[in-house]
Design a protein around this motif. Structure first.
Motif, PDB file in Angstrom:
ATOM      1  N   ARG A 171     -62.796 -52.479   6.480  1.00 25.76           N
ATOM      2  CA  ARG A 171     -61.351 -52.655   6.626  1.00 25.76           C
ATOM      3  C   ARG A 171     -60.916 -52.697   8.076  1.00 25.76           C
ATOM      4  NH1 ARG A 171     -57.105 -54.147   7.415  1.00 25.76           N
ATOM      5  NH2 ARG A 171     -55.103 -53.571   6.476  1.00 25.76           N
ATOM      6  N   SER A 172     -61.542 -51.915   8.938  1.00 31.46           N
ATOM      7  CA  SER A 172     -61.129 -51.865  10.338  1.00 31.46           C
ATOM      8  C   SER A 172     -61.392 -53.177  11.069  1.00 31.46           C
ATOM      9  CB  SER A 172     -61.843 -50.731  11.063  1.00 31.46           C
ATOM     10  OG  SER A 172     -63.252 -50.944  11.070  1.00 31.46           O
ATOM     11  N   GLU A 173     -62.268 -54.039  10.515  1.00 30.59           N
ATOM     12  CA  GLU A 173     -62.573 -55.315  11.141  1.00 30.59           C
ATOM     13  C   GLU A 173     -61.633 -56.418  10.690  1.00 30.59           C
ATOM     14  OE1 GLU A 173     -66.873 -56.287  10.981  1.00 30.59           O
ATOM     15  OE2 GLU A 173     -67.049 -54.352   9.941  1.00 30.59           O
ATOM     16  N   ALA A 174     -60.869 -56.168   9.631  1.00 30.83           N
ATOM     17  CA  ALA A 174     -60.070 -57.222   9.005  1.00 30.83           C
ATOM     18  C   ALA A 174     -58.585 -57.041   9.272  1.00 30.83           C
ATOM     19  CB  ALA A 174     -60.324 -57.252   7.503  1.00 30.83           C
ATOM     20  N   PHE A 175     -57.905 -58.162   9.358  1.00 36.43           N
ATOM     21  CA  PHE A 175     -56.441 -58.209   9.438  1.00 36.43           C
ATOM     22  C   PHE A 175     -55.986 -58.866   8.140  1.00 36.43           C
ATOM     23  CE2 PHE A 175     -52.434 -60.210  10.361  1.00 36.43           C
ATOM     24  CZ  PHE A 175     -51.788 -59.389  11.261  1.00 36.43           C
ATOM     25  N   LEU A 176     -55.354 -58.087   7.258  1.00 37.14           N
ATOM     26  CA  LEU A 176     -55.009 -58.569   5.929  1.00 37.14           C
ATOM     27  C   LEU A 176     -53.612 -59.174   5.901  1.00 37.14           C
ATOM     28  CD1 LEU A 176     -56.481 -55.757   3.656  1.00 37.14           C
ATOM     29  CD2 LEU A 176     -57.485 -57.960   4.257  1.00 37.14           C
ATOM     30  N   SER A 177     -53.555 -60.437   5.518  1.00 41.14           N
ATOM     31  CA  SER A 177     -52.294 -61.165   5.406  1.00 41.14           C
ATOM     32  C   SER A 177     -52.149 -61.646   3.974  1.00 41.14           C
ATOM     33  CB  SER A 177     -52.322 -62.359   6.372  1.00 41.14           C
ATOM     34  OG  SER A 177     -51.274 -63.259   6.104  1.00 41.14           O
ATOM     35  N   THR A 178     -51.096 -61.202   3.293  1.00 39.86           N
ATOM     36  CA  THR A 178     -50.870 -61.654   1.925  1.00 39.86           C
ATOM     37  C   THR A 178     -49.399 -61.997   1.744  1.00 39.86           C
ATOM     38  OG1 THR A 178     -51.359 -61.208  -0.401  1.00 39.86           O
ATOM     39  CG2 THR A 178     -50.481 -59.358   0.897  1.00 39.86           C
ATOM     40  N   LYS A 179     -49.054 -62.475   0.559  1.00 41.57           N
ATOM     41  CA  LYS A 179     -47.707 -63.011   0.335  1.00 41.57           C
ATOM     42  C   LYS A 179     -47.167 -62.568  -1.011  1.00 41.57           C
ATOM     43  CE  LYS A 179     -49.565 -67.247   2.371  1.00 41.57           C
ATOM     44  NZ  LYS A 179     -50.976 -66.955   2.000  1.00 41.57           N
ATOM     45  N   CYS A 180     -45.853 -62.570  -1.101  1.00 41.14           N
ATOM     46  CA  CYS A 180     -45.165 -62.327  -2.365  1.00 41.14           C
ATOM     47  C   CYS A 180     -44.057 -63.361  -2.512  1.00 41.14           C
ATOM     48  CB  CYS A 180     -44.578 -60.917  -2.405  1.00 41.14           C
ATOM     49  SG  CYS A 180     -43.162 -60.673  -1.294  1.00 41.14           S
ATOM     50  N   GLY A 181     -43.451 -63.415  -3.697  1.00 41.32           N
ATOM     51  CA  GLY A 181     -42.281 -64.277  -3.874  1.00 41.32           C
ATOM     52  C   GLY A 181     -42.451 -65.413  -4.844  1.00 41.32           C
ATOM     53  N   LEU A 182     -43.674 -65.650  -5.324  1.00 45.55           N
ATOM     54  CA  LEU A 182     -43.903 -66.710  -6.302  1.00 45.55           C
ATOM     55  C   LEU A 182     -44.626 -66.145  -7.517  1.00 45.55           C
ATOM     56  CD1 LEU A 182     -44.992 -69.789  -4.142  1.00 45.55           C
ATOM     57  CD2 LEU A 182     -42.793 -69.401  -5.251  1.00 45.55           C
ATOM     58  N   LEU A 183     -44.181 -66.540  -8.693  1.00 44.06           N
ATOM     59  CA  LEU A 183     -44.794 -66.120  -9.944  1.00 44.06           C
ATOM     60  C   LEU A 183     -45.386 -67.335 -10.639  1.00 44.06           C
ATOM     61  CD1 LEU A 183     -42.000 -63.721 -11.300  1.00 44.06           C
ATOM     62  CD2 LEU A 183     -44.042 -63.114  -9.995  1.00 44.06           C
ATOM     63  N   VAL A 184     -46.607 -67.202 -11.126  1.00 38.99           N
ATOM     64  CA  VAL A 184     -47.296 -68.301 -11.799  1.00 38.99           C
ATOM     65  C   VAL A 184     -47.154 -68.122 -13.303  1.00 38.99           C
ATOM     66  CG1 VAL A 184     -49.491 -69.486 -12.131  1.00 38.99           C
ATOM     67  CG2 VAL A 184     -48.938 -68.469  -9.914  1.00 38.99           C
ATOM     68  N   GLY A 185     -46.519 -69.115 -13.967  1.00 39.05           N
ATOM     69  CA  GLY A 185     -46.391 -69.097 -15.415  1.00 39.05           C
ATOM     70  C   GLY A 185     -47.316 -70.112 -16.049  1.00 39.05           C
ATOM     71  N   ASP A 186     -47.167 -70.314 -17.356  1.00 40.52           N
ATOM     72  CA  ASP A 186     -48.021 -71.262 -18.062  1.00 40.52           C
ATOM     73  C   ASP A 186     -47.789 -72.698 -17.600  1.00 40.52           C
ATOM     74  OD1 ASP A 186     -49.137 -69.226 -19.525  1.00 40.52           O
ATOM     75  OD2 ASP A 186     -47.745 -69.452 -21.217  1.00 40.52           O
ATOM     76  N   GLN A 187     -46.529 -73.018 -17.291  1.00 35.98           N
ATOM     77  CA  GLN A 187     -46.195 -74.389 -16.935  1.00 35.98           C
ATOM     78  C   GLN A 187     -45.612 -74.542 -15.539  1.00 35.98           C
ATOM     79  OE1 GLN A 187     -46.947 -76.916 -18.936  1.00 35.98           O
ATOM     80  NE2 GLN A 187     -47.729 -75.545 -20.515  1.00 35.98           N
ATOM     81  N   HIS A 188     -45.054 -73.471 -14.995  1.00 37.59           N
ATOM     82  CA  HIS A 188     -44.308 -73.593 -13.753  1.00 37.59           C
ATOM     83  C   HIS A 188     -44.632 -72.435 -12.803  1.00 37.59           C
ATOM     84  CE1 HIS A 188     -41.872 -76.729 -15.624  1.00 37.59           C
ATOM     85  NE2 HIS A 188     -41.673 -75.918 -16.647  1.00 37.59           N
ATOM     86  N   ILE A 189     -44.365 -72.683 -11.528  1.00 36.55           N
ATOM     87  CA  ILE A 189     -44.372 -71.637 -10.510  1.00 36.55           C
ATOM     88  C   ILE A 189     -42.929 -71.409 -10.103  1.00 36.55           C
ATOM     89  CG2 ILE A 189     -45.102 -71.017  -8.175  1.00 36.55           C
ATOM     90  CD1 ILE A 189     -47.576 -72.744  -8.595  1.00 36.55           C
ATOM     91  N   VAL A 190     -42.462 -70.182 -10.205  1.00 42.02           N
ATOM     92  CA  VAL A 190     -41.058 -69.883  -9.916  1.00 42.02           C
ATOM     93  C   VAL A 190     -40.965 -68.823  -8.830  1.00 42.02           C
ATOM     94  CG1 VAL A 190     -40.289 -70.488 -12.239  1.00 42.02           C
ATOM     95  CG2 VAL A 190     -40.959 -68.137 -11.747  1.00 42.02           C
ATOM     96  N   ALA A 191     -39.891 -68.903  -8.055  1.00 39.95           N
ATOM     97  CA  ALA A 191     -39.658 -67.932  -6.999  1.00 39.95           C
ATOM     98  C   ALA A 191     -38.974 -66.692  -7.556  1.00 39.95           C
ATOM     99  CB  ALA A 191     -38.793 -68.549  -5.899  1.00 39.95           C
ATOM    100  N   ASN A 192     -39.311 -65.552  -6.992  1.00 37.02           N
ATOM    101  CA  ASN A 192     -38.649 -64.290  -7.338  1.00 37.02           C
ATOM    102  C   ASN A 192     -38.463 -63.494  -6.059  1.00 37.02           C
ATOM    103  OD1 ASN A 192     -37.810 -61.782  -8.244  1.00 37.02           O
ATOM    104  ND2 ASN A 192     -39.166 -61.767 -10.014  1.00 37.02           N
ATOM    105  N   GLY A 193     -37.228 -63.387  -5.609  1.00 37.20           N
ATOM    106  CA  GLY A 193     -36.929 -62.655  -4.388  1.00 37.20           C
ATOM    107  C   GLY A 193     -36.131 -61.397  -4.611  1.00 37.20           C
ATOM    108  N   ARG A 194     -36.086 -60.914  -5.859  1.00 34.56           N
ATOM    109  CA  ARG A 194     -35.315 -59.701  -6.131  1.00 34.56           C
ATOM    110  C   ARG A 194     -35.979 -58.496  -5.459  1.00 34.56           C
ATOM    111  NH1 ARG A 194     -35.217 -62.431 -11.063  1.00 34.56           N
ATOM    112  NH2 ARG A 194     -36.877 -61.124 -11.935  1.00 34.56           N
ATOM    113  N   PRO A 195     -35.190 -57.645  -4.824  1.00 34.21           N
ATOM    114  CA  PRO A 195     -35.760 -56.504  -4.095  1.00 34.21           C
ATOM    115  C   PRO A 195     -36.695 -55.634  -4.941  1.00 34.21           C
ATOM    116  CG  PRO A 195     -33.487 -56.795  -3.461  1.00 34.21           C
ATOM    117  CD  PRO A 195     -33.732 -57.760  -4.588  1.00 34.21           C
ATOM    118  N   GLY A 196     -36.322 -55.381  -6.192  1.00 35.39           N
ATOM    119  CA  GLY A 196     -37.184 -54.562  -7.043  1.00 35.39           C
ATOM    120  C   GLY A 196     -38.543 -55.202  -7.248  1.00 35.39           C
ATOM    121  N   TYR A 197     -38.549 -56.503  -7.435  1.00 34.13           N
ATOM    122  CA  TYR A 197     -39.817 -57.213  -7.591  1.00 34.13           C
ATOM    123  C   TYR A 197     -40.650 -57.115  -6.319  1.00 34.13           C
ATOM    124  CZ  TYR A 197     -42.996 -61.057  -6.893  1.00 34.13           C
ATOM    125  OH  TYR A 197     -44.093 -61.779  -6.537  1.00 34.13           O
TER     126      TYR A 197
END
Length: 330
Positions: free
Chosen positions: A75-101
């Motif tokens: 872990r000390s060698e890595a810089f972890l970059s990840t993302k949130c805000g998109l949900l993958v469904g059966d047919q579509h990818i939708v955005a979700n920016g609600r604070p709780g999410y």
């Protein structure tokens, strides 16, 4: 490997990153192997790569799980970059920016990545139903809570819905100016490559003036600039290049002069076309970190070697003089 500083948070990373998405999502899924991907991440770390870019939607979730396994014990060698805000469904990818999410998504990513803190947490796409300031405020709370070190914004979809006459990243810049009033942006992830240089027109100068880093997405043009893809070759049905206008046999053939130019320069430096393409991205500013994606050890090590390729001003002029890529991008 040379280190570069990302944003106001002054986060130092290796000059070349690693995009982990192809390891478990989208590209040539029949060739995806978990053990091979682990070896690829380890080879990249051994070569000086630090920034590992992933997202919860890749899989979904499987990519973060893989990265979490790969950095266990390192872990000390890595810089972890990840993302949130998109949900993958059966047919579509939708955005979700609600604070709780956002809060729940961060906690879930921390568990999958097997870490106590995410180095760079990016908003994958703004939710049109939620003011971006609200989403960004929730992400800022994660920094205050010690779960995240810095925040970033993804502009990968900047082409979508662009108004006639508008510059590529006008909408992204307006969004950046809004969220900057809430909490500093450390990095923007945006497409930048020899055959897609539009970010140079507006986004890169905006970021450079404000100390915001650029994570250059698709710096190898979805693999085309490596010179390993041949006109007319097939792609697996689930590979997005199978439906991409620039990856038809006609357009791949028409764009061969771009690869030929990179190959000429590469021969002069004892390098590969991919390394020259990445070196060009690196020369666009000290705030730029290319994040080429791959699932293979060989390419991860080769890509890392681009940091040692010193292009001359003459090389840059030759690249700038190459034909512009033909074919619509979307």
């Amino acid at each position: 490997m040379e280190r570069r500083t990302i944003g106001s948070a002054a986060l130092a990373v290796g000059a070349v990153g690693l995009g982990c998405m192809p390891m478990s999502w989208a590209y040539s899924t029949s060739q995806q192997r978990g053990d091979r991907s682990l070896r690829t991440v380890h080879a990249a770390l051994d070569a000086g790569v630090q920034l590992l870019d992933t997202a919860d939607m890749y899989g979904p979730f499987t990519n973060e799980l893989l990265v979490g396994r790969a950095v266990k014990g390192r872990r000390s060698e890595a810089f972890l970059s990840t993302k949130c805000g998109l949900l993958v469904g059966d047919q579509h990818i939708v955005a979700n920016g609600r604070p709780g999410y956002v809060r729940r998504a961060c906690d879930a990513s921390l568990r999958r990545l097997q870490t106590d803190v995410i180095d760079l947490y990016q908003l994958h796409r703004a939710d049109p139903e939620v003011p971006v300031e609200e989403t960004w405020g929730a992400m800022a709370d994660l920094v205050t809570a010690g779960k995240v070190r810095a925040l970033g914004l993804s502009a990968v979809g900047a082409r979508a819905g662009r108004r006639p006459g508008a510059r590529m990243h006008d909408g992204t810049i307006r969004q950046l100016e809004r969220v900057q009033q809430v909490f500093p942006v450390s990095a923007v992830q945006a497409e930048l490559s020899v055959w897609s240089p539009e970010a140079l027109e507006d986004l890169l100068p905006w970021c450079a003036a404000r100390g915001v880093g650029i994570l250059a997405a698709m710096p190898l043009g979805n693999g085309y600039l490596t010179g390993t893809l041949k006109p007319g070759q097939g792609f697996e049905p689930d590979d997005p290049r199978a439906r991409h206008p620039r990856f038809t046999a006609e357009m791949m053939a028409a764009n061969q002069p771009v690869v030929a130019g990179l190959r000429r320069i590469a021969e002069q430096h004892g390098a590969t076309p991919a390394q020259v393409a990445l070196a060009w991205v690196l020369r666009q500013g000290r705030h730029v970190v290319p994040v080429p994606g791959t699932k293979r050890e060989q390419w991860a090590v080769e890509n890392a070697g681009a940091a040692a390729v010193a292009l001359t001003d003459g090389d840059l002029a030759e690249i700038d003089g190459l034909p512009r890529a033909r074919g619509s991008w979307y």
